[in-house]
Design a protein around this motif. Structure first.
Motif, PDB file in Angstrom:
ATOM      1  N   TYR A 166      10.680  13.434  36.819  1.00 25.70           N
ATOM      2  CA  TYR A 166      10.384  12.376  37.784  1.00 25.70           C
ATOM      3  C   TYR A 166      10.764  11.009  37.222  1.00 25.70           C
ATOM      4  N   LYS A 225       9.100  11.308  33.588  1.00 28.01           N
ATOM      5  CA  LYS A 225       7.771  11.925  33.611  1.00 28.01           C
ATOM      6  C   LYS A 225       7.899  13.385  34.072  1.00 28.01           C
ATOM      7  N   GLU A 228      10.199   7.148  38.458  1.00 28.72           N
ATOM      8  CA  GLU A 228       9.474   6.318  39.426  1.00 28.72           C
ATOM      9  C   GLU A 228       8.935   7.172  40.574  1.00 28.72           C
ATOM     10  N   THR A 262       9.697   9.266  27.179  1.00 27.20           N
ATOM     11  CA  THR A 262       8.615   9.216  28.162  1.00 27.20           C
ATOM     12  C   THR A 262       8.550   7.898  28.923  1.00 27.20           C
ATOM     13  N   LYS A 263       9.297   6.890  28.490  1.00 30.83           N
ATOM     14  CA  LYS A 263       9.187   5.584  29.132  1.00 30.83           C
ATOM     15  C   LYS A 263       9.559   5.646  30.608  1.00 30.83           C
ATOM     16  N   ASN A 264      10.668   6.301  30.928  1.00 36.97           N
ATOM     17  CA  ASN A 264      11.139   6.331  32.314  1.00 36.97           C
ATOM     18  C   ASN A 264      11.103   7.728  32.938  1.00 36.97           C
ATOM     19  N   LYS A 269       5.310  16.790  35.783  1.00 38.34           N
ATOM     20  CA  LYS A 269       4.028  17.158  36.394  1.00 38.34           C
ATOM     21  C   LYS A 269       3.663  18.605  36.094  1.00 38.34           C
ATOM     22  N   LYS A 308      11.657  13.016  42.291  1.00 43.71           N
ATOM     23  CA  LYS A 308      11.922  14.238  41.537  1.00 43.71           C
ATOM     24  C   LYS A 308      13.386  14.643  41.526  1.00 43.71           C
ATOM     25  N   ASP A 367       8.763  13.283  24.271  1.00 43.74           N
ATOM     26  CA  ASP A 367       7.907  14.459  24.444  1.00 43.74           C
ATOM     27  C   ASP A 367       8.819  15.659  24.663  1.00 43.74           C
TER      28      ASP A 367
END
Length: 274
Positions: A138, A113, A140, A109-111, A115, A143, A86
């Motif tokens: 992020y 992320k 898991e 995007t697998k690991n 917000k 941040k 992404d």
């Protein structure tokens, strides 16, 4: 005995998998005039160079038509190479005429992320020509922050911009921090001392990242001005410049991708420090 051996093997592969997933790889790349000048073949070459990393920070994305489209197309090409990616792209920087550009950050995007979609650091608008782009990432649920920056040219006082960004990052931000970009200043110069005095380190040292227009005595590299600086709660496992040129005969073709080489940082984060 066999059961014990099986247990040892299982534990070994558990920790191997953990260490691999725990490591993050980031490439910072000033991709010259990143927009309509890049055709599909060139975008695919760029995708091949970065396909194995987790995050790509791009400087010099064209502010007008073509820049955002090139980032979207690069992401689409990456998505066809075995992993889901992404991207976010910044607003155009609030810059003098002909200096405005965008930044882009692309990630697996697998690991990784997000917000929010990131923002240009408006607090630095009056102090820098192209205000940096900040994005919180992020892993898991934990941040860390990436600042993407392209300084003004070496003969237009990029040092004052670096000082302003250093002050802002150290005084205002508390998460594990990475500052990636084209600084137009060598890492060994005193302007980076404030970062270093506060625990920051560089991914590479004295590693040339810009390309000459033609080879000189079989040498096609110019200046060590691209880098990635990281805070003291980040542990570097590898840092290097990715040389996709390799031979003088390939210089002309390589310069169609960019006049800069990408910088790679592989790292782990000490989350216990936060």
């Amino acid at each position: 005995m066999i059961r014990r051996l099986v247990l040892v093997v299982l534990i070994f592969f558990h920790f191997l998998a953990f260490s691999q997933s725990d490591e993050i790889s980031l490439v910072s790349w000033n991709i010259q005039d990143f927009g309509r000048t890049k055709n599909t073949g060139e975008l695919n070459e760029i995708a091949e160079i970065v396909r194995d990393v987790d995050i790509l920070a791009i400087q010099e994305v064209v502010a007008g038509y073509g820049g955002a489209q090139a980032v979207a197309k690069l992401t689409d090409l990456l998505n066809r190479k075995g992993a889901k990616w992404d991207y976010v792209i910044s607003d155009p920087t609030n810059s003098p005429k002909y200096v405005t550009e965008r930044y882009a950050i692309v990630w697996k995007t697998k690991n990784i992320k997000i917000k929010n979609r990131g923002w240009l650091i408006s607090e630095l608008d009056s102090l820098v020509d192209r205000e940096p782009f900040l994005l919180d990432l992020y892993v898991e649920g934990k941040k860390f922050t990436l600042v993407n920056f392209h300084s003004r040219p070496y003969n237009k006082d990029p040092e004052s911009e670096i000082i302003a960004i250093s002050n802002f990052v150290i005084d205002s931000l508390e998460t594990p921090m990475i500052i990636a970009g084209d600084f137009n200043v060598e890492e060994k110069m005193p302007v980076f001392d404030y970062l270093k005095d506060n625990g920051y380190k560089a991914a590479v040292s004295n590693a040339k990242t810009t390309l000459k227009r033609q080879c000189d005595s079989n040498d096609y590299l110019n200046y060590p001005i691209d880098n990635i600086f990281y805070s003291q709660d980040i542990y570097k496992t590898e840092g290097k410049v990715i040389d996709f040129v390799r031979f003088c005969e390939e210089l002309k073709r390589a310069r169609k991708l960019s006049d800069h080489l990408p910088v790679l940082l592989k790292f782990r984060i000490n989350w216990k420090a936060h």
